[in-house]
Design a protein around this motif. Structure first.
Motif, short mmCIF file in Angstrom:
data_model
loop_
_atom_site.label_atom_id
_atom_site.label_comp_id
_atom_site.label_asym_id
_atom_site.label_seq_id
_atom_site.Cartn_x
_atom_site.Cartn_y
_atom_site.Cartn_z
N SER A 284 -23.69 -37.89 83.66
CA SER A 284 -24.11 -36.71 84.40
C SER A 284 -22.98 -36.29 85.31
N GLY A 285 -23.10 -35.10 85.86
CA GLY A 285 -22.09 -34.60 86.79
C GLY A 285 -20.70 -34.60 86.19
N ALA A 286 -19.74 -35.20 86.91
CA ALA A 286 -18.35 -35.19 86.49
C ALA A 286 -18.15 -35.94 85.19
N GLU A 287 -18.90 -37.02 84.98
CA GLU A 287 -18.76 -37.78 83.74
C GLU A 287 -19.21 -36.97 82.54
N LEU A 288 -20.26 -36.20 82.72
CA LEU A 288 -20.73 -35.35 81.63
C LEU A 288 -19.71 -34.26 81.32
N GLU A 289 -19.07 -33.76 82.36
CA GLU A 289 -18.04 -32.73 82.16
C GLU A 289 -16.86 -33.25 81.35
N LYS A 290 -16.60 -34.55 81.45
CA LYS A 290 -15.48 -35.13 80.71
C LYS A 290 -15.80 -35.31 79.23
N LEU A 291 -17.09 -35.34 78.89
CA LEU A 291 -17.49 -35.49 77.49
C LEU A 291 -17.15 -34.23 76.73
N ASP A 292 -16.56 -34.39 75.56
CA ASP A 292 -16.19 -33.21 74.79
C ASP A 292 -17.42 -32.39 74.41
N GLU A 293 -17.22 -31.09 74.23
CA GLU A 293 -18.32 -30.15 73.98
C GLU A 293 -19.09 -30.52 72.72
N PHE A 294 -18.39 -30.99 71.70
CA PHE A 294 -19.01 -31.34 70.42
C PHE A 294 -20.10 -32.39 70.61
N HIS A 295 -19.78 -33.49 71.27
CA HIS A 295 -20.76 -34.57 71.44
C HIS A 295 -21.78 -34.23 72.53
N LYS A 296 -21.39 -33.42 73.48
CA LYS A 296 -22.34 -32.97 74.50
C LYS A 296 -23.49 -32.23 73.83
N ILE A 297 -23.16 -31.43 72.82
CA ILE A 297 -24.17 -30.67 72.08
C ILE A 297 -24.94 -31.58 71.14
N LEU A 298 -24.23 -32.43 70.41
CA LEU A 298 -24.88 -33.28 69.40
C LEU A 298 -25.88 -34.26 69.99
N TRP A 299 -25.62 -34.74 71.22
CA TRP A 299 -26.52 -35.71 71.85
C TRP A 299 -27.32 -35.12 73.01
N GLY A 300 -26.98 -33.88 73.42
CA GLY A 300 -27.60 -33.38 74.64
C GLY A 300 -28.28 -32.03 74.56
N ALA A 301 -28.19 -31.33 73.41
CA ALA A 301 -28.86 -30.04 73.25
C ALA A 301 -29.98 -30.19 72.23
N ASN A 302 -31.04 -29.42 72.37
CA ASN A 302 -32.21 -29.55 71.51
C ASN A 302 -32.06 -28.80 70.19
N SER A 303 -32.53 -29.44 69.13
CA SER A 303 -32.58 -28.81 67.81
C SER A 303 -33.85 -29.28 67.12
N ARG A 304 -34.91 -28.49 67.27
CA ARG A 304 -36.23 -28.89 66.76
C ARG A 304 -36.69 -27.89 65.70
N CYS A 305 -37.16 -28.41 64.58
CA CYS A 305 -37.63 -27.53 63.50
C CYS A 305 -38.62 -28.28 62.63
N ARG A 306 -39.29 -27.52 61.76
CA ARG A 306 -40.21 -28.09 60.79
C ARG A 306 -39.84 -27.57 59.41
N ALA A 307 -39.71 -28.49 58.46
CA ALA A 307 -39.32 -28.14 57.09
C ALA A 307 -40.57 -27.94 56.24
N ILE A 308 -41.05 -26.73 56.24
CA ILE A 308 -42.28 -26.41 55.51
C ILE A 308 -41.95 -25.92 54.10
N ARG A 309 -40.92 -25.10 53.97
CA ARG A 309 -40.62 -24.42 52.71
C ARG A 309 -40.32 -25.39 51.56
N ALA A 310 -39.49 -26.39 51.82
CA ALA A 310 -39.15 -27.34 50.75
C ALA A 310 -40.37 -28.13 50.30
N ARG A 311 -41.23 -28.45 51.24
CA ARG A 311 -42.44 -29.20 50.88
C ARG A 311 -43.40 -28.33 50.06
#
Length: 350
Positions: A284-311
């Motif tokens: 968090s804070g300064a340590e989080l700022e040091k984390l590269d944007e790629f991993h900040k997103i991959l581990w820290g941003a939400n990506s929620r969905c439901r796969a209905i069409r393939a089923r």
């Protein structure tokens, strides 16, 4: 005449496993061609499947991509989801097919496209209640903001599949993918393996912020089943699959919270003797700022969905082990890659 299928990304994680499943089912009845960058990559493929025609080039080889798309009945595009030039070249080649025998493209995007709201607000590690689906909310999914990840190429594919009777297009958007691949090249995913790698390097678990972020997930073998089912539908003239403006497929078999995965990873690493405790460090804070944007997103941003069409349309029924059950194996693989397993064996031997 055997259906002609052109595949990209075959020495990568996603494309390699998809190719494995495709050849397992259709090596004798499909004519498969694969894009490879060089002779070393070509040898990886040829050593597994001698009957595959190798096409040497890369995603910058627009003329080659266009020509291969002209001769293919189906293009399975599993390489870079953000390469506009490749998408343009492939759809341009496919558009030369006559309307009575349309061509098909199955393009790989990713549910990273759904992180746009958290990234815009610069909020990481917190939960979101927003869940997208590819059935009732398909219009929302295919009209996300232009700045969303992968959206630039999604638009090219959607336009090609919606504006022409010559090209039938589908987009597959995988979430967090886990499990060991079966392809000829890279068999490693990114999100969980990188978390394990970071845990081993820092000698403690790593969590972005409060660790409440959700992502959906799928085992790589289950993902490959979707690709093959779409190829089979394309070969049969479209089948029951959706193409064009509704041809957008999420592929998930549940969801996880990154804080829990971080704890499971630390616990597995500790249990296997690679780190001193199960402690998870909160960035968090300064340590989080040091984390590269790629991993900040991959581990820290939400990506929620439901796969209905393939089923609903493809009869897809994922069967892979859960992401939680796969963590221990992932830690072991990463430890082997860092040479830690050999080190511990030598230490135990005295």
């Amino acid at each position: 005449m055997a259906p002609k299928v052109f595949v990209t990304g075959v020495t990568g994680y996603i494309g390699g496993d998809a190719l494995y499943k495709l050849m397992e089912k259709h090596a004798s009845d499909y004519e498969v061609s694969c894009l490879v960058r060089n002779s070393d990559k070509g040898a990886q493929v040829a050593s597994r499947w001698a009957n595959i025609r190798l096409v040497y080039g890369d995603l910058e080889s627009s003329d080659i991509l266009e020509e291969e798309a002209k001769r293919a009945d189906v293009v399975l595009h599993c390489a870079n989801a953000d390469h506009e030039g490749a998408a343009v070249a492939l759809t341009k080649g496919l558009a030369t097919h006559p309307p009575e025998t349309p061509s098909y493209i199955i393009h790989t995007s990713g549910t990273g496209i759904l992180v746009w709201a958290d990234v815009e607000r610069q909020v990481y590690g917190e939960a979101s209640t927003k869940i997208y689906d590819d059935w009732d909310e398909i219009g929302e999914v295919t009209s996300l903001p232009d700045f969303a990840p992968h959206r630039n190429v999604d638009k090219i594919i959607l336009a090609a599949g919606s504006g022409s009777s010559h090209v039938k297009a589908a987009i597959v958007a995988p979430p967090t993918i886990y499990g060991r691949g079966r392809g000829p090249g890279n068999q490693r995913s990114i999100q969980v393996p990188d978390l394990a790698k970071s845990t081993l390097e820092q000698k403690q678990g790593v969590q972005v912020g409060a660790g409440k972020t959700f992502w959906t997930n799928v085992h790589v073998h289950d993902l490959s089943d979707v690709y093959v089912k779409l190829v089979e539908a394309a070969v049969s003239g479209g089948g029951q699959a959706s193409w064009g403006k509704e041809g957008y497929y999420f592929t998930e078999n549940g969801e996880h919270v990154w804080g829990k995965i971080a704890q499971l990873t630390a616990s597995a690493a500790h249990k296997q003797g690679f780190i001193p405790s199960e402690e998870v460090k909160v960035l968090s804070g300064a340590e989080l700022e040091k984390l590269d944007e790629f991993h900040k997103i991959l581990w820290g941003a939400n990506s929620r969905c439901r796969a209905i069409r393939a089923r609903k349309l493809l009869g897809w029924s994922p069967k892979g082990e859960s992401i939680e059950d796969n963590v221990s194996e992932t830690v072991r693989y990463e430890a082997e890659a860092q040479g830690l397993v050999q080190h511990h064996a030598a230490k135990a031997a005295g």
